[in-house]
Design an enzyme around this catalytic site. Structure first.
Site, PDB file in Angstrom:
ATOM      1  N   SER A  17       0.826  -1.216   0.000  1.00 40.26           N
ATOM      2  CA  SER A  17       0.000   0.000   0.000  1.00 40.26           C
ATOM      3  C   SER A  17       0.862   1.268   0.000  1.00 40.26           C
ATOM      4  CB  SER A  17      -0.913   0.003   1.226  1.00 40.26           C
ATOM      5  OG  SER A  17      -1.706  -1.165   1.250  1.00 40.26           O
ATOM      6  N   CYS A  45      -2.203  -6.108   2.371  1.00 35.42           N
ATOM      7  CA  CYS A  45      -3.613  -5.726   2.284  1.00 35.42           C
ATOM      8  C   CYS A  45      -4.324  -6.470   1.157  1.00 35.42           C
ATOM      9  CB  CYS A  45      -3.704  -4.212   2.082  1.00 35.42           C
ATOM     10  SG  CYS A  45      -5.387  -3.652   1.844  1.00 35.42           S
ATOM     11  N   CYS A  50      -6.476  -7.195   4.388  1.00 33.84           N
ATOM     12  CA  CYS A  50      -7.783  -6.507   4.307  1.00 33.84           C
ATOM     13  C   CYS A  50      -8.742  -7.088   3.272  1.00 33.84           C
ATOM     14  CB  CYS A  50      -7.575  -5.033   3.946  1.00 33.84           C
ATOM     15  SG  CYS A  50      -6.096  -4.266   4.610  1.00 33.84           S
ATOM     16  N   LYS A  53      -9.554 -10.937   3.510  1.00 36.64           N
ATOM     17  CA  LYS A  53     -10.223 -11.045   4.820  1.00 36.64           C
ATOM     18  C   LYS A  53     -11.675 -10.606   4.730  1.00 36.64           C
ATOM     19  CE  LYS A  53     -10.726  -7.739   7.192  1.00 36.64           C
ATOM     20  NZ  LYS A  53      -9.775  -7.101   8.078  1.00 36.64           N
ATOM     21  N   TYR A 101      -2.336  -3.494  -9.801  1.00 36.45           N
ATOM     22  CA  TYR A 101      -1.280  -2.764  -9.094  1.00 36.45           C
ATOM     23  C   TYR A 101      -0.024  -2.644  -9.955  1.00 36.45           C
ATOM     24  CZ  TYR A 101      -3.177  -1.776  -4.518  1.00 36.45           C
ATOM     25  OH  TYR A 101      -3.892  -1.224  -3.494  1.00 36.45           O
ATOM     26  N   ALA A 117      15.060  -6.528  -3.352  1.00 36.90           N
ATOM     27  CA  ALA A 117      16.102  -5.503  -3.416  1.00 36.90           C
ATOM     28  C   ALA A 117      16.735  -5.365  -2.040  1.00 36.90           C
ATOM     29  CB  ALA A 117      15.502  -4.168  -3.842  1.00 36.90           C
ATOM     30  N   TYR A 179      -6.918  -7.454  16.322  1.00 35.83           N
ATOM     31  CA  TYR A 179      -7.806  -7.384  15.164  1.00 35.83           C
ATOM     32  C   TYR A 179      -7.909  -8.746  14.463  1.00 35.83           C
ATOM     33  CZ  TYR A 179      -7.409  -2.191  14.362  1.00 35.83           C
ATOM     34  OH  TYR A 179      -7.444  -0.827  14.423  1.00 35.83           O
ATOM     35  N   GLU A 183     -11.211 -11.144  14.151  1.00 31.55           N
ATOM     36  CA  GLU A 183     -11.844 -11.236  12.830  1.00 31.55           C
ATOM     37  C   GLU A 183     -11.909 -12.686  12.357  1.00 31.55           C
ATOM     38  OE1 GLU A 183     -10.851  -6.765  11.165  1.00 31.55           O
ATOM     39  OE2 GLU A 183      -9.582  -8.384  10.474  1.00 31.55           O
ATOM     40  N   ARG A 206      -7.138  -5.085  23.642  1.00 28.69           N
ATOM     41  CA  ARG A 206      -6.513  -4.124  24.550  1.00 28.69           C
ATOM     42  C   ARG A 206      -6.307  -2.791  23.820  1.00 28.69           C
ATOM     43  NH1 ARG A 206      -1.162  -3.279  25.719  1.00 28.69           N
ATOM     44  NH2 ARG A 206      -0.491  -5.067  24.470  1.00 28.69           N
ATOM     45  N   GLY A 263       0.275 -10.882  16.704  1.00 29.11           N
ATOM     46  CA  GLY A 263       1.038  -9.692  16.352  1.00 29.11           C
ATOM     47  C   GLY A 263       1.877  -9.888  15.107  1.00 29.11           C
ATOM     48  N   HIS A 437     -34.198   7.812   9.566  1.00 31.87           N
ATOM     49  CA  HIS A 437     -35.060   6.848  10.243  1.00 31.87           C
ATOM     50  C   HIS A 437     -35.697   5.886   9.250  1.00 31.87           C
ATOM     51  CE1 HIS A 437     -37.409   5.373  13.592  1.00 31.87           C
ATOM     52  NE2 HIS A 437     -38.490   5.411  12.822  1.00 31.87           N
ATOM     53  N   GLU A 442     -28.802   6.634  13.459  1.00 29.33           N
ATOM     54  CA  GLU A 442     -29.540   7.781  14.014  1.00 29.33           C
ATOM     55  C   GLU A 442     -29.410   7.839  15.541  1.00 29.33           C
ATOM     56  OE1 GLU A 442     -33.860   7.821  13.773  1.00 29.33           O
ATOM     57  OE2 GLU A 442     -33.912   5.635  13.649  1.00 29.33           O
TER      58      GLU A 442
HETATM   59  P1  NDP Z   1      -2.174  -7.066  17.403  1.00 27.43           P
HETATM   60  O1  NDP Z   1      -0.856  -6.511  17.745  1.00 27.43           O
HETATM   61  O2  NDP Z   1      -3.322  -6.164  17.189  1.00 27.43           O
HETATM   62  O3  NDP Z   1      -2.632  -8.114  18.516  1.00 27.43           O
HETATM   63  C1  NDP Z   1      -1.800  -9.155  18.919  1.00 27.43           C
HETATM   64  C2  NDP Z   1      -2.542  -9.957  19.965  1.00 27.43           C
HETATM   65  O4  NDP Z   1      -1.809 -11.125  20.297  1.00 27.43           O
HETATM   66  C3  NDP Z   1      -2.778  -9.205  21.255  1.00 27.43           C
HETATM   67  O5  NDP Z   1      -4.016  -9.569  21.764  1.00 27.43           O
HETATM   68  C4  NDP Z   1      -1.641  -9.689  22.135  1.00 27.43           C
HETATM   69  O6  NDP Z   1      -1.942  -9.665  23.495  1.00 27.43           O
HETATM   70  C5  NDP Z   1      -1.521 -11.132  21.690  1.00 27.43           C
HETATM   71  N1  NDP Z   1      -0.179 -11.681  21.852  1.00 27.43           N
HETATM   72  C6  NDP Z   1       0.999 -11.104  21.503  1.00 27.43           C
HETATM   73  N2  NDP Z   1       2.023 -11.923  21.761  1.00 27.43           N
HETATM   74  C7  NDP Z   1       1.503 -13.035  22.308  1.00 27.43           C
HETATM   75  C8  NDP Z   1       2.067 -14.246  22.787  1.00 27.43           C
HETATM   76  N3  NDP Z   1       3.360 -14.460  22.774  1.00 27.43           N
HETATM   77  N4  NDP Z   1       1.219 -15.175  23.268  1.00 27.43           N
HETATM   78  C9  NDP Z   1      -0.110 -14.975  23.305  1.00 27.43           C
HETATM   79  N5  NDP Z   1      -0.697 -13.844  22.845  1.00 27.43           N
HETATM   80  C10 NDP Z   1       0.094 -12.890  22.360  1.00 27.43           C
HETATM   81  O7  NDP Z   1      -1.881  -7.988  16.158  1.00 27.43           O
HETATM   82  P2  NDP Z   1      -2.718  -8.616  15.002  1.00 27.43           P
HETATM   83  O8  NDP Z   1      -1.848  -9.734  14.567  1.00 27.43           O
HETATM   84  O9  NDP Z   1      -4.128  -8.936  15.391  1.00 27.43           O
HETATM   85  O10 NDP Z   1      -2.800  -7.460  13.909  1.00 27.43           O
HETATM   86  C11 NDP Z   1      -1.639  -6.772  13.488  1.00 27.43           C
HETATM   87  C12 NDP Z   1      -1.975  -5.369  13.054  1.00 27.43           C
HETATM   88  O11 NDP Z   1      -2.594  -5.413  11.781  1.00 27.43           O
HETATM   89  C13 NDP Z   1      -2.981  -4.658  13.942  1.00 27.43           C
HETATM   90  O12 NDP Z   1      -2.392  -4.005  15.021  1.00 27.43           O
HETATM   91  C14 NDP Z   1      -3.626  -3.697  13.005  1.00 27.43           C
HETATM   92  O13 NDP Z   1      -2.886  -2.495  13.011  1.00 27.43           O
HETATM   93  C15 NDP Z   1      -3.526  -4.368  11.660  1.00 27.43           C
HETATM   94  N6  NDP Z   1      -4.834  -4.901  11.242  1.00 27.43           N
HETATM   95  C16 NDP Z   1      -5.877  -4.058  10.995  1.00 27.43           C
HETATM   96  C17 NDP Z   1      -7.112  -4.546  10.621  1.00 27.43           C
HETATM   97  C18 NDP Z   1      -8.250  -3.609  10.376  1.00 27.43           C
HETATM   98  O14 NDP Z   1      -8.028  -2.433  10.207  1.00 27.43           O
HETATM   99  N7  NDP Z   1      -9.493  -4.107  10.385  1.00 27.43           N
HETATM  100  C19 NDP Z   1      -7.343  -5.968  10.448  1.00 27.43           C
HETATM  101  C20 NDP Z   1      -6.192  -6.777  10.747  1.00 27.43           C
HETATM  102  C21 NDP Z   1      -5.001  -6.244  11.118  1.00 27.43           C
HETATM  103  P3  NDP Z   1      -1.716  -8.384  24.431  1.00 27.43           P
HETATM  104  O15 NDP Z   1      -2.877  -7.471  24.172  1.00 27.43           O
HETATM  105  O16 NDP Z   1      -1.750  -8.971  25.793  1.00 27.43           O
HETATM  106  O17 NDP Z   1      -0.415  -7.801  24.070  1.00 27.43           O
END
Ligand code: NDP
Length: 453
Positions: A17, A45, A50, A53, A101, A117, A179, A183, A206, A263, A437, A442
């Protein structure tokens, strides 16, 4: 146009992107641009994020839509779902987008390398066996799923693999509470899997508004997802009947597949960044200033590789701001305030601005308005999905500083209200806006009495 002794004015590493947008804009301003992409044009994405998904979210909703339809007098024959058909049709669409793209880049006049690269020095990259020089280099390589290396981690699926599975496992465990985990839990449940979602903390998502995420947790449980908090996996073993997951509390869980969405990590390894002296943070993300400059003056970075606001529209905005600054002498700063976002959970969450907790910490005196109801669509349906809406108002200025919704179309609704909130709309502006409505939206303009102050 841009006089330079280098082969290109702008070399972009990464065709996702942020990279594609920066490259096209720069070429539009007359720069000589090259782009290298080693994997797939459109990046996460378009290929494993995105877009596919959201297609999967649509696919997963038909099972419940059929139940809703029964309340409206519709009956239909035995339903069946064919996973390979969905994956095949999704792949056809993604291939079409990949092509678009790549063609967009070429028709903008960019030279395109479908190859990896790496940086050699602050003005040189190596790609497809060639050394190429450029005045400015942009690193927009994105991120990659990160999974904890627990015993049995080789059995783990990530979001990358979920889009290409040959078969859909019947019993799925989803680990994580961000996220992607939320999802996919909804997608898999809707497609007919038995889903258990495990999150290590007290409440998933969180950072989002607590009341809103609790509401989502209730709705997900109501739909049949076995959602467990304060739960984690310590090891995974393959058994005759599938996978056996050992949990932290000593219990075990049987599954056919386990998806980790724990993550993502910036893709900065083996790019030659260290050799050029580009500074990374503790998480391995490229450190940039307000103008996306790294500590090396000719090297820039945008998007997920900087691990700040990891959202496609943010990477697009950053890429455009950089291209304008470098090649159109226009300084347009990306405004990171009041970025709307949606979680395509079921029901989805749409949100703009501060959570109640953050607003209280930031503004002190606030008013909170909440409403929970059954949307009209579900009143005569056997499926009883509910919606929750919430406004947070700063008492002194009357400005609406937080808007949260969990319910059908929440993402679409939040996008519209984000404009008003960025314009500084007060609660009184909301109140004097006439509602549409009947709609769910609303409710945001008819919340009269605060739930609490
Ligand atoms: P996030 O960073 O949002 O969430 C990771 C989750 O995994 C958290 O709940 C975290 O817990 C948990 N976690 C991390 N490490 C461990 C571990 N070792 N063991 C167990 N649990 C763990 O990552 P995602 O992979 O869900 O998404 C990545 C990013 O992609 C997002 O932050 C977002 O920016 C983007 N995204 C956006 C979307 C949208 O706009 N609709 C859709 C999908 C992705 P804790 O909270 O305790 O740290």
């Amino acid at each position: 146009m841009f006089m330079s002794s280098h082969d290109f004015d702008f070399f972009v590493i990464g065709g996702g992107s942020g990279g594609v947008r920066a490259a096209r804009m720069a070429a539009g301003f007359g720069a000589r641009v090259a782009v290298a992409e080693e994997r797939y044009f459109g990046g996460t994405c378009v290929n494993v994020g995105c877009i596919p998904k959201k297609l999967f979210v649509y696919a997963s909703r038909f099972s419940e839509d059929r139940e809703v339809a029964a309340g409206y007098g519709w009956t239909s024959g035995e339903a069946s779902f064919d996973w390979p058909t969905l994956v095949r049709n999704k792949d056809t669409e993604i291939q079409r987008l990949n092509g678009i793209y790549e063609r967009l880049l070429k028709s903008a006049g960019c030279e395109v390398f479908a190859a990896r690269a790496t940086l050699i020095d602050p003005h040189t990259v190596e790609v497809a066996g060639r050394r190429i020089t450029a005045t400015h280099i942009l690193v927009a390589t994105g991120g990659w799923p990160l999974v904890p290396q627990i015993p049995g981690h080789e059995h783990i699926l990530t979001s990358n693999e979920m889009f290409h599975l040959e078969q859909l496992p019947k019993r799925m465990v989803v680990v994580g509470g961000g996220y992607i985990a939320v999802e996919f839990a909804g997608i898999l449940q809707g497609l007919g899997c038995a889903v258990t979602q495990l999150y290590r903390g007290d409440l998933f998502l969180r950072g989002f508004d607590t009341e809103t995420r609790s509401f989502l947790a209730d709705q997900m449980r109501h739909k049949g997802i076995d959602l467990r908090f304060n739960s984690d996996v310590t090891r995974i073993d393959r058994t005759a009947s599938g996978l056996s997951l050992q949990l932290k509390d000593g219990s075990t869980l049987e599954a056919d597949g386990v998806l980790y969405a724990t993550g993502r990590t910036p893709m900065t390894a083996n790019l030659g960044l260290e050799a050029c002296g580009v500074a990374l943070d503790a998480a391995g993300a490229i450190k940039v200033d307000a103008h996306y400059r790294t500590n090396v003056p000719s090297i820039y970075a945008v998007g997920d590789v900087t691990n700040r606001v990891n959202l496609t529209p943010v990477a697009l905005a950053e890429g455009m701001a950089l291209a304008r600054r470098l090649f159109a002498a226009r300084d347009t700063q990306v405004d990171y305030d009041y970025i709307p976002t949606a979680i395509f959970s079921q029901p989805p969450i749409g949100t703009v601005g501060y959570s109640e907790e953050d607003a209280r910490a930031r503004f002190g005196e606030i008013e909170v308005y909440t409403s929970s109801f059954t949307p009209l669509r579900y009143t005569i349906s056997p499926v009883k999905e509910k919606a929750f809406m919430k406004l947070i108002v700063e008492q002194g200025t009357r400005r609406v500083v937080g808007l949260h919704m969990c319910g059908e179309d929440a993402g679409e609704i939040a996008q519209g209200f984000a404009v008003a909130m960025r314009a500084g709309a007060t609660k009184e502006i909301f109140d004097t806006t006439i509602g549409i409505h009947p709609s769910a939206a609303e409710e945001f303009v008819t919340m009269r009495e605060p739930t609490r102050r």
